[in-house]
Design a protein around this motif. Structure first.
Motif, PDB file in Angstrom:
ATOM      1  N   LYS A  59      32.501  37.103  36.269  1.00 34.17           N
ATOM      2  CA  LYS A  59      31.248  36.376  36.113  1.00 34.17           C
ATOM      3  C   LYS A  59      30.632  36.843  34.803  1.00 34.17           C
ATOM      4  O   LYS A  59      30.750  38.007  34.436  1.00 34.17           O
ATOM      5  CB  LYS A  59      30.328  36.679  37.301  1.00 34.17           C
ATOM      6  N   GLY A  60      29.984  35.963  34.099  1.00 34.37           N
ATOM      7  CA  GLY A  60      29.439  36.292  32.790  1.00 34.37           C
ATOM      8  C   GLY A  60      28.233  37.206  32.801  1.00 34.37           C
ATOM      9  O   GLY A  60      27.946  37.861  31.819  1.00 34.37           O
ATOM     10  N   THR A  61      27.525  37.248  33.947  1.00 32.53           N
ATOM     11  CA  THR A  61      26.304  38.049  34.003  1.00 32.53           C
ATOM     12  C   THR A  61      26.275  38.852  35.289  1.00 32.53           C
ATOM     13  O   THR A  61      27.258  38.930  36.006  1.00 32.53           O
ATOM     14  CB  THR A  61      25.057  37.142  33.950  1.00 32.53           C
ATOM     15  N   TYR A  62      25.123  39.409  35.584  1.00 27.58           N
ATOM     16  CA  TYR A  62      24.945  40.236  36.768  1.00 27.58           C
ATOM     17  C   TYR A  62      25.385  39.509  38.028  1.00 27.58           C
ATOM     18  O   TYR A  62      25.302  38.291  38.108  1.00 27.58           O
ATOM     19  CB  TYR A  62      23.469  40.617  36.943  1.00 27.58           C
ATOM     20  N   SER A  90      35.428  45.522  40.392  1.00 23.44           N
ATOM     21  CA  SER A  90      34.391  46.459  39.979  1.00 23.44           C
ATOM     22  C   SER A  90      33.375  45.780  39.076  1.00 23.44           C
ATOM     23  O   SER A  90      33.532  44.626  38.700  1.00 23.44           O
ATOM     24  CB  SER A  90      35.018  47.648  39.230  1.00 23.44           C
ATOM     25  N   GLN A  91      32.368  46.536  38.728  1.00 21.58           N
ATOM     26  CA  GLN A  91      31.368  46.094  37.764  1.00 21.58           C
ATOM     27  C   GLN A  91      31.806  46.632  36.401  1.00 21.58           C
ATOM     28  O   GLN A  91      32.090  47.815  36.256  1.00 21.58           O
ATOM     29  CB  GLN A  91      29.990  46.658  38.126  1.00 21.58           C
ATOM     30  N   TRP A  98      25.276  48.058  26.709  1.00 23.91           N
ATOM     31  CA  TRP A  98      24.050  48.733  27.133  1.00 23.91           C
ATOM     32  C   TRP A  98      23.109  47.790  27.893  1.00 23.91           C
ATOM     33  O   TRP A  98      22.101  48.207  28.387  1.00 23.91           O
ATOM     34  CB  TRP A  98      23.338  49.339  25.938  1.00 23.91           C
ATOM     35  N   ARG A  99      23.445  46.507  27.995  1.00 24.95           N
ATOM     36  CA  ARG A  99      22.564  45.566  28.670  1.00 24.95           C
ATOM     37  C   ARG A  99      23.192  44.840  29.852  1.00 24.95           C
ATOM     38  O   ARG A  99      22.518  44.568  30.827  1.00 24.95           O
ATOM     39  CB  ARG A  99      22.082  44.499  27.684  1.00 24.95           C
ATOM     40  N   VAL A 100      24.438  44.456  29.754  1.00 26.69           N
ATOM     41  CA  VAL A 100      25.017  43.559  30.762  1.00 26.69           C
ATOM     42  C   VAL A 100      26.183  44.213  31.494  1.00 26.69           C
ATOM     43  O   VAL A 100      27.139  44.659  30.886  1.00 26.69           O
ATOM     44  CB  VAL A 100      25.501  42.249  30.104  1.00 26.69           C
ATOM     45  N   VAL A 101      26.073  44.251  32.792  1.00 23.63           N
ATOM     46  CA  VAL A 101      27.170  44.686  33.650  1.00 23.63           C
ATOM     47  C   VAL A 101      27.536  43.470  34.485  1.00 23.63           C
ATOM     48  O   VAL A 101      26.670  42.792  35.032  1.00 23.63           O
ATOM     49  CB  VAL A 101      26.748  45.854  34.565  1.00 23.63           C
ATOM     50  N   VAL A 104      33.995  41.912  37.935  1.00 22.13           N
ATOM     51  CA  VAL A 104      35.331  41.513  37.513  1.00 22.13           C
ATOM     52  C   VAL A 104      36.310  41.842  38.642  1.00 22.13           C
ATOM     53  O   VAL A 104      36.242  42.914  39.230  1.00 22.13           O
ATOM     54  CB  VAL A 104      35.757  42.253  36.221  1.00 22.13           C
ATOM     55  N   VAL A 105      37.219  40.903  38.927  1.00 22.67           N
ATOM     56  CA  VAL A 105      38.247  41.079  39.957  1.00 22.67           C
ATOM     57  C   VAL A 105      39.585  40.774  39.300  1.00 22.67           C
ATOM     58  O   VAL A 105      39.720  39.763  38.610  1.00 22.67           O
ATOM     59  CB  VAL A 105      38.004  40.113  41.139  1.00 22.67           C
ATOM     60  N   TRP A 106      40.593  41.645  39.507  1.00 24.62           N
ATOM     61  CA  TRP A 106      41.899  41.392  38.914  1.00 24.62           C
ATOM     62  C   TRP A 106      43.008  41.939  39.793  1.00 24.62           C
ATOM     63  O   TRP A 106      42.775  42.743  40.692  1.00 24.62           O
ATOM     64  CB  TRP A 106      41.970  41.947  37.501  1.00 24.62           C
ATOM     65  N   GLY A 107      44.213  41.488  39.513  1.00 16.89           N
ATOM     66  CA  GLY A 107      45.386  41.912  40.256  1.00 16.89           C
ATOM     67  C   GLY A 107      46.583  41.066  39.853  1.00 16.89           C
ATOM     68  O   GLY A 107      46.515  40.282  38.910  1.00 16.89           O
ATOM     69  N   THR A 108      47.693  41.207  40.585  1.00 18.73           N
ATOM     70  CA  THR A 108      48.901  40.450  40.303  1.00 18.73           C
ATOM     71  C   THR A 108      49.194  39.522  41.477  1.00 18.73           C
ATOM     72  O   THR A 108      49.392  39.990  42.602  1.00 18.73           O
ATOM     73  CB  THR A 108      50.100  41.404  40.073  1.00 18.73           C
TER      74      THR A 108
END
Length: 126
Positions: A59-62, A90-91, A98-101, A104-108
């Motif tokens: 996702k692009g933002t929080y 994870s985040q 310093w501003r945006v967390v 993100v989800v990944w795998g095979t």
């Protein structure tokens, strides 16, 4: 005059019922079952599956990683997978750390050789 008015009302009612039935049928056709995929954090024995592709969704933002799951599951199915191994969520810091967390989800994505019982193979269904 009264007969014409009655016939018009009857015809209008029949048209409304037919239109409602068509709408219900259209909704039933377009309703698709929710896609699911089994995710495993580790890497199981490679003789049990065929590797399809490394996939990632973010996702692009929080937000929460749960918000990214539908896109991630869809991507796994697009590449022909029914299980995701080496799964991580994870985040992560974005472009401006310093501003945006962002989540993100990944795998095979892999295609399991036998019918999948997610709990039996040590996974979780999302």
């Amino acid at each position: 005059m009264l007969k014409i008015l009655g016939a018009s009302i009857l015809l209008l009612g029949a048209t409304s019922i037919a239109a409602a039935n068509q709408q219900v049928e259209a909704n039933q056709v377009t309703a698709q079952p929710k896609l699911k995929v089994c995710v495993i954090e580790g890497i199981p024995d490679s003789s049990q599956y065929q590797i399809k592709k490394h996939i990632k969704a973010a996702k692009g933002t929080y937000g929460s990683v749960v918000e990214v799951y539908p896109r991630f599951v869809e991507r796994a199915h697009q590449v022909g997978g029914n299980v995701v191994i080496n799964y991580h969520a994870s985040q992560r810091f974005g472009f401006w750390p310093w501003r945006v967390v962002r989540p993100v989800v990944w795998g095979t994505a892999v295609k399991w050789n036998t019918p999948v019982d997610c709990k039996k193979i040590g996974g979780v269904e999302i």
